[in-house]
Scaffold this motif. Structure first.
Motif, PDB file in Angstrom:
ATOM      1  N   VAL A  61       0.842  -1.201   0.000  1.00 42.63           N
ATOM      2  CA  VAL A  61       0.000   0.000   0.000  1.00 42.63           C
ATOM      3  C   VAL A  61       0.878   1.252   0.000  1.00 42.63           C
ATOM      4  O   VAL A  61       0.606   2.217  -0.724  1.00 42.63           O
ATOM      5  CB  VAL A  61      -0.977  -0.011   1.202  1.00 42.63           C
ATOM      6  N   THR A  62       1.930   1.231   0.797  1.00 44.42           N
ATOM      7  CA  THR A  62       2.851   2.374   0.833  1.00 44.42           C
ATOM      8  C   THR A  62       3.522   2.573  -0.524  1.00 44.42           C
ATOM      9  O   THR A  62       3.664   3.709  -0.983  1.00 44.42           O
ATOM     10  CB  THR A  62       3.901   2.177   1.936  1.00 44.42           C
ATOM     11  N   LEU A  63       3.924   1.485  -1.145  1.00 42.99           N
ATOM     12  CA  LEU A  63       4.542   1.607  -2.472  1.00 42.99           C
ATOM     13  C   LEU A  63       3.546   2.158  -3.487  1.00 42.99           C
ATOM     14  O   LEU A  63       3.905   3.004  -4.316  1.00 42.99           O
ATOM     15  CB  LEU A  63       5.098   0.260  -2.927  1.00 42.99           C
ATOM     16  N   LEU A  64       2.296   1.716  -3.426  1.00 41.74           N
ATOM     17  CA  LEU A  64       1.285   2.252  -4.348  1.00 41.74           C
ATOM     18  C   LEU A  64       1.065   3.740  -4.116  1.00 41.74           C
ATOM     19  O   LEU A  64       0.934   4.512  -5.081  1.00 41.74           O
ATOM     20  CB  LEU A  64      -0.034   1.494  -4.207  1.00 41.74           C
ATOM     21  N   THR A  65       1.036   4.154  -2.848  1.00 42.97           N
ATOM     22  CA  THR A  65       0.891   5.588  -2.579  1.00 42.97           C
ATOM     23  C   THR A  65       2.116   6.356  -3.067  1.00 42.97           C
ATOM     24  O   THR A  65       1.979   7.466  -3.573  1.00 42.97           O
ATOM     25  CB  THR A  65       0.641   5.878  -1.086  1.00 42.97           C
ATOM     26  N   MET A  66       3.291   5.748  -2.939  1.00 41.90           N
ATOM     27  CA  MET A  66       4.500   6.402  -3.445  1.00 41.90           C
ATOM     28  C   MET A  66       4.433   6.535  -4.970  1.00 41.90           C
ATOM     29  O   MET A  66       4.785   7.584  -5.521  1.00 41.90           O
ATOM     30  CB  MET A  66       5.749   5.617  -3.055  1.00 41.90           C
ATOM     31  N   PHE A  67       3.976   5.496  -5.650  1.00 39.63           N
ATOM     32  CA  PHE A  67       3.873   5.564  -7.110  1.00 39.63           C
ATOM     33  C   PHE A  67       2.876   6.643  -7.533  1.00 39.63           C
ATOM     34  O   PHE A  67       3.107   7.363  -8.498  1.00 39.63           O
ATOM     35  CB  PHE A  67       3.482   4.207  -7.698  1.00 39.63           C
ATOM     36  N   TYR A  68       1.767   6.761  -6.810  1.00 37.51           N
ATOM     37  CA  TYR A  68       0.801   7.814  -7.129  1.00 37.51           C
ATOM     38  C   TYR A  68       1.399   9.196  -6.845  1.00 37.51           C
ATOM     39  O   TYR A  68       1.217  10.133  -7.618  1.00 37.51           O
ATOM     40  CB  TYR A  68      -0.502   7.618  -6.353  1.00 37.51           C
ATOM     41  N   HIS A  69       2.129   9.309  -5.749  1.00 34.97           N
ATOM     42  CA  HIS A  69       2.816  10.550  -5.390  1.00 34.97           C
ATOM     43  C   HIS A  69       3.787  10.949  -6.512  1.00 34.97           C
ATOM     44  O   HIS A  69       3.821  12.105  -6.928  1.00 34.97           O
ATOM     45  CB  HIS A  69       3.568  10.330  -4.072  1.00 34.97           C
ATOM     46  N   VAL A  70       4.540   9.988  -6.981  1.00 35.06           N
ATOM     47  CA  VAL A  70       5.481  10.228  -8.085  1.00 35.06           C
ATOM     48  C   VAL A  70       4.725  10.641  -9.346  1.00 35.06           C
ATOM     49  O   VAL A  70       5.126  11.572 -10.053  1.00 35.06           O
ATOM     50  CB  VAL A  70       6.347   8.979  -8.353  1.00 35.06           C
ATOM     51  N   TRP A  71       3.618   9.966  -9.634  1.00 34.53           N
ATOM     52  CA  TRP A  71       2.849  10.278 -10.832  1.00 34.53           C
ATOM     53  C   TRP A  71       2.359  11.729 -10.815  1.00 34.53           C
ATOM     54  O   TRP A  71       2.506  12.451 -11.791  1.00 34.53           O
ATOM     55  CB  TRP A  71       1.669   9.326 -11.014  1.00 34.53           C
ATOM     56  N   ARG A 117       5.117  15.691 -24.514  1.00 36.71           N
ATOM     57  CA  ARG A 117       4.545  15.588 -23.174  1.00 36.71           C
ATOM     58  C   ARG A 117       3.718  14.315 -23.032  1.00 36.71           C
ATOM     59  O   ARG A 117       3.821  13.596 -22.035  1.00 36.71           O
ATOM     60  CB  ARG A 117       3.691  16.818 -22.870  1.00 36.71           C
ATOM     61  N   LEU A 118       2.923  13.979 -24.040  1.00 46.37           N
ATOM     62  CA  LEU A 118       2.118  12.762 -24.002  1.00 46.37           C
ATOM     63  C   LEU A 118       3.008  11.519 -23.960  1.00 46.37           C
ATOM     64  O   LEU A 118       2.738  10.575 -23.212  1.00 46.37           O
ATOM     65  CB  LEU A 118       1.183  12.703 -25.219  1.00 46.37           C
ATOM     66  N   LEU A 119       4.077  11.531 -24.734  1.00 48.39           N
ATOM     67  CA  LEU A 119       5.010  10.396 -24.716  1.00 48.39           C
ATOM     68  C   LEU A 119       5.674  10.241 -23.353  1.00 48.39           C
ATOM     69  O   LEU A 119       5.800   9.134 -22.837  1.00 48.39           O
ATOM     70  CB  LEU A 119       6.069  10.563 -25.807  1.00 48.39           C
ATOM     71  N   LEU A 120       6.104  11.357 -22.773  1.00 44.57           N
ATOM     72  CA  LEU A 120       6.743  11.304 -21.459  1.00 44.57           C
ATOM     73  C   LEU A 120       5.756  10.854 -20.376  1.00 44.57           C
ATOM     74  O   LEU A 120       6.111  10.053 -19.503  1.00 44.57           O
ATOM     75  CB  LEU A 120       7.339  12.664 -21.095  1.00 44.57           C
ATOM     76  N   GLN A 121       4.525  11.334 -20.439  1.00 44.85           N
ATOM     77  CA  GLN A 121       3.523  10.911 -19.465  1.00 44.85           C
ATOM     78  C   GLN A 121       3.201   9.426 -19.625  1.00 44.85           C
ATOM     79  O   GLN A 121       3.071   8.704 -18.631  1.00 44.85           O
ATOM     80  CB  GLN A 121       2.259  11.754 -19.593  1.00 44.85           C
ATOM     81  N   SER A 122       3.095   8.966 -20.864  1.00 42.34           N
ATOM     82  CA  SER A 122       2.832   7.543 -21.109  1.00 42.34           C
ATOM     83  C   SER A 122       3.980   6.679 -20.612  1.00 42.34           C
ATOM     84  O   SER A 122       3.758   5.640 -19.982  1.00 42.34           O
ATOM     85  CB  SER A 122       2.601   7.299 -22.600  1.00 42.34           C
ATOM     86  N   ALA A 123       5.202   7.113 -20.869  1.00 39.21           N
ATOM     87  CA  ALA A 123       6.370   6.368 -20.397  1.00 39.21           C
ATOM     88  C   ALA A 123       6.409   6.331 -18.872  1.00 39.21           C
ATOM     89  O   ALA A 123       6.745   5.302 -18.270  1.00 39.21           O
ATOM     90  CB  ALA A 123       7.658   6.989 -20.946  1.00 39.21           C
ATOM     91  N   THR A 124       6.047   7.428 -18.249  1.00 30.23           N
ATOM     92  CA  THR A 124       6.023   7.478 -16.783  1.00 30.23           C
ATOM     93  C   THR A 124       4.989   6.505 -16.233  1.00 30.23           C
ATOM     94  O   THR A 124       5.267   5.759 -15.284  1.00 30.23           O
ATOM     95  CB  THR A 124       5.707   8.914 -16.302  1.00 30.23           C
ATOM     96  N   ILE A 125       3.800   6.490 -16.822  1.00 34.17           N
ATOM     97  CA  ILE A 125       2.755   5.572 -16.370  1.00 34.17           C
ATOM     98  C   ILE A 125       3.200   4.121 -16.536  1.00 34.17           C
ATOM     99  O   ILE A 125       3.058   3.306 -15.616  1.00 34.17           O
ATOM    100  CB  ILE A 125       1.435   5.820 -17.136  1.00 34.17           C
ATOM    101  N   LEU A 126       3.755   3.792 -17.688  1.00 34.45           N
ATOM    102  CA  LEU A 126       4.208   2.416 -17.925  1.00 34.45           C
ATOM    103  C   LEU A 126       5.308   2.023 -16.946  1.00 34.45           C
ATOM    104  O   LEU A 126       5.323   0.898 -16.425  1.00 34.45           O
ATOM    105  CB  LEU A 126       4.680   2.260 -19.368  1.00 34.45           C
ATOM    106  N   ILE A 135       5.387  18.207 -13.557  1.00 37.57           N
ATOM    107  CA  ILE A 135       6.643  18.640 -14.184  1.00 37.57           C
ATOM    108  C   ILE A 135       6.512  18.604 -15.702  1.00 37.57           C
ATOM    109  O   ILE A 135       6.884  19.552 -16.394  1.00 37.57           O
ATOM    110  CB  ILE A 135       7.824  17.772 -13.713  1.00 37.57           C
ATOM    111  N   TRP A 136       5.983  17.498 -16.236  1.00 40.73           N
ATOM    112  CA  TRP A 136       5.812  17.402 -17.700  1.00 40.73           C
ATOM    113  C   TRP A 136       4.883  18.503 -18.209  1.00 40.73           C
ATOM    114  O   TRP A 136       5.137  19.115 -19.239  1.00 40.73           O
ATOM    115  CB  TRP A 136       5.266  16.037 -18.112  1.00 40.73           C
ATOM    116  N   MET A 137       3.803  18.775 -17.482  1.00 37.79           N
ATOM    117  CA  MET A 137       2.851  19.797 -17.935  1.00 37.79           C
ATOM    118  C   MET A 137       3.445  21.198 -17.855  1.00 37.79           C
ATOM    119  O   MET A 137       3.155  22.048 -18.707  1.00 37.79           O
ATOM    120  CB  MET A 137       1.565  19.724 -17.102  1.00 37.79           C
TER     121      MET A 137
END
Length: 123
Positions: A71-81, A98-107, A87-89
């Protein structure tokens, strides 16, 4: 939302005080979850007498600790997202880049979550 008319007659959308509030709140809540987990981890570590691999494996063998860690890792991943998306925006003006960078970040973050689950439930 209110629409105002400026001197040249063009309409402008005025955004209220709640713009970005959800992201701000998400950053604070996820930070609190990560801080609480850090305290739990430190207390568990400092009260343990076994500082070996077996001690750490025993700590992470408990189901509640695995769930708390994930759960902590999931919250950290959301925090990072939220942070990376902002930052990308803010700094990448090209919509395609920007769309490519956001997609790469999500993946990347989904891959990290999958890898974290695999590691935690292997112990």
């Amino acid at each position: 939302m209110a629409i105002e008319h400026n001197n040249i007659g063009a309409k402008r959308l005025v955004v209220g005080a709640h713009y970005g509030f959800r992201d701000w709140l998400a950053q604070r809540i996820t930070a609190i979850v990560m801080a609480l987990y850090t305290v739990i981890l430190l207390v568990s570590f400092l009260t343990s007498s076994d500082f070996s691999y077996n001690g750490w494996a025993g700590l992470f063998a408990r189901q509640w600790f695995k769930i708390a860690t994930f759960v902590t890792l999931l919250t950290m991943f959301y925090h990072v997202w939220v942070g990376m998306r902002d930052i990308w925006m803010d700094y990448v003006k090209s919509v395609i880049v920007r769309l490519l960078l956001q997609s790469a970040t999500i993946l990347w973050l989904i891959g990290c979550a999958g890898y974290a689950a695999q590691i935690l439930w292997r112990v």
